[in-house]
Design a protein around this motif. Structure first.
Motif, PDB file in Angstrom:
ATOM      1  N   ALA A 236     -88.969  21.203  23.805  1.00 45.39           N
ATOM      2  CA  ALA A 236     -87.848  21.527  23.135  1.00 45.39           C
ATOM      3  C   ALA A 236     -86.498  21.459  23.591  1.00 45.39           C
ATOM      4  O   ALA A 236     -86.332  21.834  24.883  1.00 45.39           O
ATOM      5  N   LEU A 253     -77.006  28.323  12.576  1.00 41.95           N
ATOM      6  CA  LEU A 253     -78.272  27.620  12.581  1.00 41.95           C
ATOM      7  C   LEU A 253     -79.197  28.111  11.707  1.00 41.95           C
ATOM      8  O   LEU A 253     -79.974  27.371  11.088  1.00 41.95           O
ATOM      9  N   ARG A 258     -82.720  26.031  10.597  1.00 39.88           N
ATOM     10  CA  ARG A 258     -83.297  25.675  11.816  1.00 39.88           C
ATOM     11  C   ARG A 258     -84.139  26.714  12.369  1.00 39.88           C
ATOM     12  O   ARG A 258     -83.741  27.883  12.355  1.00 39.88           O
ATOM     13  N   ARG A 259     -85.339  26.368  12.839  1.00 42.79           N
ATOM     14  CA  ARG A 259     -86.181  27.216  13.798  1.00 42.79           C
ATOM     15  C   ARG A 259     -85.486  27.504  15.184  1.00 42.79           C
ATOM     16  O   ARG A 259     -85.676  26.337  15.946  1.00 42.79           O
ATOM     17  N   ARG A 300     -94.353  23.834  19.585  1.00 40.03           N
ATOM     18  CA  ARG A 300     -94.047  22.815  18.517  1.00 40.03           C
ATOM     19  C   ARG A 300     -93.531  23.462  17.180  1.00 40.03           C
ATOM     20  O   ARG A 300     -93.936  24.328  16.679  1.00 40.03           O
ATOM     21  N   THR A 302     -90.195  24.217  16.968  1.00 38.97           N
ATOM     22  CA  THR A 302     -88.994  24.828  17.548  1.00 38.97           C
ATOM     23  C   THR A 302     -87.787  23.878  17.706  1.00 38.97           C
ATOM     24  O   THR A 302     -88.124  22.987  18.244  1.00 38.97           O
ATOM     25  N   ASP A 303     -86.947  23.934  17.027  1.00 36.65           N
ATOM     26  CA  ASP A 303     -85.819  22.949  16.884  1.00 36.65           C
ATOM     27  C   ASP A 303     -84.951  23.126  18.166  1.00 36.65           C
ATOM     28  O   ASP A 303     -84.355  21.964  18.586  1.00 36.65           O
ATOM     29  N   VAL A 304     -84.937  24.233  18.747  1.00 33.64           N
ATOM     30  CA  VAL A 304     -83.871  24.413  19.672  1.00 33.64           C
ATOM     31  C   VAL A 304     -84.265  25.678  20.364  1.00 33.64           C
ATOM     32  O   VAL A 304     -84.594  26.785  19.657  1.00 33.64           O
ATOM     33  N   SER A 330     -79.904  17.663  26.807  1.00 39.95           N
ATOM     34  CA  SER A 330     -79.744  18.238  25.477  1.00 39.95           C
ATOM     35  C   SER A 330     -78.204  18.277  24.894  1.00 39.95           C
ATOM     36  O   SER A 330     -77.753  18.866  23.736  1.00 39.95           O
ATOM     37  N   THR A 333     -76.888  18.471  21.146  1.00 40.35           N
ATOM     38  CA  THR A 333     -78.052  18.977  20.160  1.00 40.35           C
ATOM     39  C   THR A 333     -77.317  19.618  18.965  1.00 40.35           C
ATOM     40  O   THR A 333     -77.992  19.664  18.071  1.00 40.35           O
ATOM     41  N   LEU A 337     -77.852  19.614  14.746  1.00 42.07           N
ATOM     42  CA  LEU A 337     -78.653  20.447  13.967  1.00 42.07           C
ATOM     43  C   LEU A 337     -77.770  21.081  12.853  1.00 42.07           C
ATOM     44  O   LEU A 337     -78.261  21.609  11.874  1.00 42.07           O
TER      45      LEU A 337
END
Length: 338
Positions: A236, A253, A258-259, A300, A302-304, A330, A333, A337
């Motif tokens: 990530a 976020l 966003r996660r 898997r 997790t956006d950031v 990154s 990023t 987002l």
């Protein structure tokens, strides 16, 4: 140092595998290493293949405390001996001129070689057993190239599964948690000692032994392990955020649905992060826990991963170095987002 016992028979079996050209993962006080016979080019090639590591990127040779350093290097300057006496066994790697008979593969084709003597008792036992203490074990960190270094045996298993590695010695969690300091002494007469990578052994400690602080590397400095701009990265994207702006960043976020995973060290509002790990506020305990925290949050979905930027002081130099490299890929990023 280790709460996990590794038997003499396990050590002996691992040493035999190394002597047969196989790969063995083993603990050091810094991180777990992926080891091979440093004088066997075919075994060294297996390291590069397993990691997906470029063949011109050198690896560090680990030596037993009573090893004959002159077998590995062409010259031992007085400064090197001072540092060895002060810090070995321990998390300091010295870059010295490579002895001509040592395979160039271990040095990424360079005329220099990185050597260190690890302090972990399991690593020392393995080095004493391997070739009766007269061999060297080439061992970069036991992870895929550019990814988070492992600080437990389970991290190594998670990274490689079964097949590429013949044995994994479980010596418990690594005490230091980040890689060794690397000091270049190959141009001592013209450039003095140069710090290629900070670690637990600080520039102040090195300067106290040598009588002067080491300099910074130039374009002609030898290539060394873990010094690429992008390194130590989770899957990530990882983004460093200043303490003062973290709450607002988390709120934005959350509004964008966003996660977010968060690593922080100070007291702050973490309501808008889905997964949160607070690490100790001191540089050494933070370093010890950092890689394990990054691995724990790197899943898997997790956006950031946001990391609260540590203090920008010399005591935090090694931690900031690793985080800067982990975040290198990154850029942009957060903008994408939000």
């Amino acid at each position: 140092m280790s709460a996990v016992s590794v038997s003499d028979s396990e050590i002996a079996a691992a040493a035999r595998l190394l002597e047969q050209g196989q790969l063995v993962a083993f603990p050091t006080e810094t991180v777990y290493g992926l080891g091979a016979d440093a004088e066997n080019p075919a075994a060294i090639a297996r390291i590069f293949a397993a990691k997906g590591r470029p063949s011109n990127h050198p690896v560090i040779v680990h030596l037993a405390p009573d090893a004959d350093l002159s077998h590995w290097v062409a010259a031992i300057p007085a400064q090197a001996q001072l540092l060895i006496d002060a810090f070995w066994p321990g998390p300091l790697t010295l870059i010295l001129p490579r002895a001509p008979h040592i395979p160039a593969a271990v040095a990424g084709g360079q005329d220099s070689i990185g050597v260190r003597c690890p302090a972990h008792p399991v690593a020392q036992a393995l080095l004493q057993e391997f070739k009766r203490g007269r061999g060297g074990i080439a061992a970069p960190s036991a992870n895929k190239f550019g990814r988070i270094s492992p600080t437990t045996a389970q991290h190594v298993r998670d990274e490689f599964g079964s097949g590429a590695i013949a044995a994994i010695l479980d010596g418990g969690p690594s005490e230091v948690g980040i890689e060794s300091s690397i000091l270049d002494l190959t141009r001592i007469g013209t450039h003095g000692p140069l710090l290629l990578r900070p670690g637990r052994i600080s520039v102040a400690q090195i300067g106290e032994v040598l009588g002067a602080l080491p300099g910074l590397p130039d374009a002609q400095a030898p290539r060394a392990s873990g010094t690429l701009d992008a390194h130590y990265a989770p899957h990530a994207p990882l983004v460093l955020v200043a303490s003062a702006t973290l709450p607002q960043c988390l709120e934005h976020l959350a509004q964008a649905q966003r996660r977010v995973a968060l690593i922080h060290w100070s007291a702050l509002d973490t309501t808008n992060a889905q997964r949160v790990l607070q690490l100790p506020p001191g540089p050494m305990p933070f370093a010890h826990a950092m890689y394990a925290a990054m691995r724990q949050l790197d899943e898997r979905g997790t956006d950031v991963i946001l990391v609260e930027t540590p203090p920008q002081t010399i005591a935090w130099q090694a931690v900031n170095d690793r985080l800067r490299r982990a975040a290198f890929g990154s850029t942009g990023t957060l903008a994408s987002l939000l």
